[in-house]
Design a protein around this motif. Sequence first.
Motif, PDB file in Angstrom:
ATOM      1  N   ASP A  27       0.806  -1.208   0.000  1.00  0.00           N
ATOM      2  CA  ASP A  27       0.000   0.000   0.000  1.00  0.00           C
ATOM      3  C   ASP A  27       0.849   1.272   0.000  1.00  0.00           C
ATOM      4  O   ASP A  27       0.672   2.160   0.830  1.00  0.00           O
ATOM      5  N   VAL A  28       1.784   1.350  -0.960  1.00  0.00           N
ATOM      6  CA  VAL A  28       2.628   2.536  -1.049  1.00  0.00           C
ATOM      7  C   VAL A  28       2.039   3.485  -2.077  1.00  0.00           C
ATOM      8  O   VAL A  28       1.627   3.061  -3.161  1.00  0.00           O
ATOM      9  N   GLY A  29       1.941   4.734  -1.731  1.00  0.00           N
ATOM     10  CA  GLY A  29       1.442   5.730  -2.672  1.00  0.00           C
ATOM     11  C   GLY A  29       2.197   7.036  -2.520  1.00  0.00           C
ATOM     12  O   GLY A  29       2.548   7.430  -1.404  1.00  0.00           O
ATOM     13  N   PHE A  30       2.511   7.681  -3.652  1.00  0.00           N
ATOM     14  CA  PHE A  30       3.106   9.018  -3.601  1.00  0.00           C
ATOM     15  C   PHE A  30       2.946   9.690  -4.945  1.00  0.00           C
ATOM     16  O   PHE A  30       2.591   9.057  -5.944  1.00  0.00           O
ATOM     17  N   THR A  31       3.169  10.974  -4.954  1.00  0.00           N
ATOM     18  CA  THR A  31       3.030  11.772  -6.167  1.00  0.00           C
ATOM     19  C   THR A  31       4.298  12.587  -6.342  1.00  0.00           C
ATOM     20  O   THR A  31       4.846  13.095  -5.374  1.00  0.00           O
TER      21      THR A  31
END
Lengths: 539, 284
Positions: A27-31
């Motif tokens: 569940d890794v998320g980044f922008t």
Amino acid sequence: MTSPLLHVTGLGIGFQARGALTPVVQDVGFTLEKGRTLALVGESGSGKSITALSLARLLPPAARVTGHINFAGDDVLAMSERQLRALRGRKITMVFQEPMSSLNPLHSIERQIGEILELHGTRKRDIRDRVVAALAEVGIPDPAGRLGAYPHQLSGGQRQRVMIAMALVNRPDLFIADEPTTALDVTVQAQILALLKDLQTRLGMAMLFITHDLGIVRKIADDVAVMQKGRIVEAGPAASLFAGPQHPYTKMLLAAEPKGAAPAVDTTRPLLLQTGDLKVWFPVRRGLMRRVVSHIKAVDGISLQVRAGHTLGIVGESGSGKTTLGLAILRLIRSQGPIIWLGKDISSLNSTAMRPLRRDLQVVFQDPFGSLSPRMSVAQIVEEGLRIQNSSLTATERRSRVTAALAATDLDPATMDRFPHEFSGGQRQRIAIARALVLEPKFIVLDEPTSALDMSVQAQIVTLLRDLQARHGIAYMFISHDLKVVKALASDLIIMKGGKVMESGPAAPIFAAPQHPYTRALFAAAFNIEAVSAAEVAG
Amino acid sequence: MRRRASRLHRGAAPGLVLGAGLVAFLLAMALLALVWTPWPPAAIDVPHRLLHPSLAHWLGTDELGRDILSRLMAGAGVSLKVGMIAVGLGAVPGVALGLIASAVKGRSEDVIMQLCDFAFAFPALLSAIMLTATYGAGIDNAILAIAIYNVPVFAKLTRAMANSVMAREFVQAARAAGRSPAGIAVHHVVPNILAALLVQATIQFSIAILAEAALSYLGFGTQPPEASWGLMLSEAQNFLFVAPRLAVYPGLAIALSVLGLSLLGDGLRDALDPRLQKIAWQRA
């Protein structure tokens, strides 16, 4: 508002083995926007490199990737192998930690960089000019003259510059740097970081910077994501994250940066060890008769003093001779010049006469993986010295001393019959310290004992060493390139370069006001990266 | 990670069991042959030459009517003796020389290694001819010749691997604890290079069996009417088109024993490595 360059959501990575899926990233998320730098911070095994590799789908076939990776409007996970090849090396490029193994040793610089250009459709006759331009851009002096050079002919910093040139020659949109400065000396590290920052601003690319070093993050990143055990535990703008960390793990990482200073020198304590003009020269032999044509002067006239219960810090970059100095003092390699131990010159003793002294002079090495024999159990490793030095001890007595030594280094003595590979890096270093400690030495040479360890483990080892010194009054010779750790431990300091002393004396005044230009450059690189880049721009 | 997984699939332990089984069978045959064989291995019975397998002669008879099974059993002893003694006699001084060369460094190391290169220049055949010329033909001289050939093989391998172990920090730590060079060689270097030495020993074992065959063929090894697998193989050559089975049986025996030994060597290597023990344990 346009969509961001890179948008990752719900990324999960697992490795398939024998029907079972082992998750490593969850569940890794980044922008990441164009022109910005995101630092992915974490300790070894946190999944940061795996995450980076997944962005260009560079993971081994056993990896299973779920979630969404959206790059410039395209779904990377849905791309064909052909589309991916167009992406890699052109739109997304990478630089890795070890510049020597990242370059093909049999290819010239021109060919290494030219290959990338050729793969992505540059015309043959334009290649040479573009390679020269790329080398000039990364600050390689005389770029046209270096085209034919091979990797082994370049220094570590130059190799990393070549890697960066390779990564940037196709003007990527996203540049991934995976621990690009970890293998480099601190002064070189500072130059490379300054170069990266400068190139990013000029080319306007997005940079994903992977590191375990918070000092670097502070200087280079706009945003930070902290990873632990495959998850992002905290993310946000760098300034606010450093000012007010929320997650306990981030707080621990920040607290783990070595702090504090060693006590001042107590001149009433007796002198343990002295050297006078110590030299280690390795002969260079040539020709049929193997005549000595010259010498490599690894240690060239070092005089030092160590007082009981004190720490002497030896600071220098790789190749400065600091490790050789440590080995020479322990009489593990041949040297010239007196080595006075407790008032007696031990430099000419033979190995039999040295043996009883060895219990007082111990050593801990840098690499906790190389310094423990994989074929011996922990108990066998720790008790080896006892078998040699106290041959009258019974097996039970030896075991109780091993138990005490392991307990002193905060290891569970119940694990003493296990083998080294079952322990983590930090635990292995504790085993190595226990091996030195079991003989109750008066003096330990610590050769970069924290360099191979994660930041939070480093801090624990520093605390342990400090603790042991206070309790047993052991003197240390602490060899390191890491000035922060040295500052926390050493009361005396020697700065070495090319086998010679650049500056020496009590630590506090040197840290407060370094006199020698080299010391100043070193300190600037370690404690204040902007100072160096500013100086470089000015120069 | 992946290496471990594939090792688990292949299974190290069954190889060890199979290898040990084959070697044990071979040893049992050799020992049995000392007291009993179906027929006397050297008994010539020309009227019954080149018989096909039957109840009386399980594997048939050879060109002189001798029982093949009996000769295979008798030959097992010779081949095992050749393999074990030639490898043992070669490995012990070879490993010792390699360790000394690695420990002393400098001029003495060069001298030892140049002596090894010199010894390498003499193939087993040449040493066998020289020994035979001096002491007469016979299996013992053949074994000695093969052993001499094995010395530099082990010396070179040992030195190369010992050098890489000597450079590691745990050796420095042992020196700092006061270990003598001999103690370091025995306690630190040998355990860490044992795996490769074992593998090399199984390879040299099979080479030794084949070398004995070649030497016997030329008359420098086992003397007729004694049996050895190598001698049987070379005697079968003249009848290759009439009775190929004469060559197949001893060839199969050599192949199976080499297979058994290399499985045993591989299995032992894994069993001796503490890094792999946990996996073996998890399998159980």
